[in-house]
Scaffold this motif. Structure first.
Motif, short mmCIF file in Angstrom:
data_model
loop_
_atom_site.label_atom_id
_atom_site.label_comp_id
_atom_site.label_asym_id
_atom_site.label_seq_id
_atom_site.Cartn_x
_atom_site.Cartn_y
_atom_site.Cartn_z
N HIS A 155 -52.93 -39.39 -35.27
CA HIS A 155 -52.46 -39.53 -33.89
C HIS A 155 -52.78 -40.93 -33.40
CE1 HIS A 155 -51.17 -35.47 -32.82
NE2 HIS A 155 -52.15 -35.03 -33.57
N ASP A 162 -53.29 -35.68 -41.17
CA ASP A 162 -52.78 -35.78 -39.80
C ASP A 162 -53.19 -37.11 -39.21
OD1 ASP A 162 -51.38 -34.79 -37.58
OD2 ASP A 162 -53.23 -34.22 -36.59
N HIS A 166 -56.44 -30.31 -37.71
CA HIS A 166 -55.04 -30.22 -38.14
C HIS A 166 -54.91 -30.48 -39.64
CE1 HIS A 166 -53.57 -31.16 -33.77
NE2 HIS A 166 -54.26 -30.05 -33.87
MG MG Z 1 -52.06 -33.33 -35.08
#
Ligand code: MG
Length: 160
Positions: free
Chosen positions: A17, A15, A49
């Motif tokens: 971000h 994951d 995540h």
């Molecule tokens: Mg995420």
């Protein structure tokens, strides 16, 4: 389905971000003191995540986006540790046990060493495993991606 789940099952998760000023940074459910945090509908917890996707992948249960769509008000604003707690129940229903999880966080700032014990403890508790079964490592991008937080995770499951 359960009878097909014999032997070792491994899964991988990833994951990332984008980071922006003034956002809260949460990793493994632990709030990290940081000038920047993830731009995200959720808490943007890349570690939780990635681990969630590794577990779902190992169990053949799809992925985080399908299980916990951000369009579903049930999941709006919840801690990502709730995802892990929910996946724990799914694994029990599939008669699968977590053997170990290994993971890497990629983040340039801040240093995560002071938080690492709490991060591991929080994930282990959410998943109902011992802290010795959860490994979390931290790397920087060496300045290549200072505005990204990312995490990679791998999980190994066995039948109960
Ligand atoms: Mg995420």
């Amino acid at each position: 389905m359960a009878e097909q789940l014999s032997g070792l099952r491994c899964g991988i998760g990833y994951d990332t971000h984008r980071l922006a000023e003034g956002r809260k940074l949460v990793l493994g459910g632990v709030e990290i003191a940081s000038a920047r945090g993830p731009v995200s509908h959720s808490d943007g917890d890349v570690l939780s995540h990635a681990i969630a996707d590794a577990l779902l992948g190992a169990a053949g249960l799809g992925d985080l986006g399908r299980r916990f769509p951000d369009t579903d008000p049930q999941w709006k604003g919840v801690s990502s540790l709730v995802f892990l707690e929910t996946i724990r129940k799914l694994l029990v229903a599939q008669k699968l046990r977590i053997q170990n999880i290994d993971s890497v966080i990629v983040l340039d700032e801040p240093k995560l060493a002071p938080y690492m014990d709490r991060i591991v403890d929080g994930i282990a508790r959410a998943l109902g495993v011992d802290g010795s079964q959860v490994s979390v490592k931290a790397k920087t991008s060496e300045g290549a991606t200072p505005l990204l937080a990312a995490a990679h995770a791998i999980a190994l499951l066995t039948p109960t």
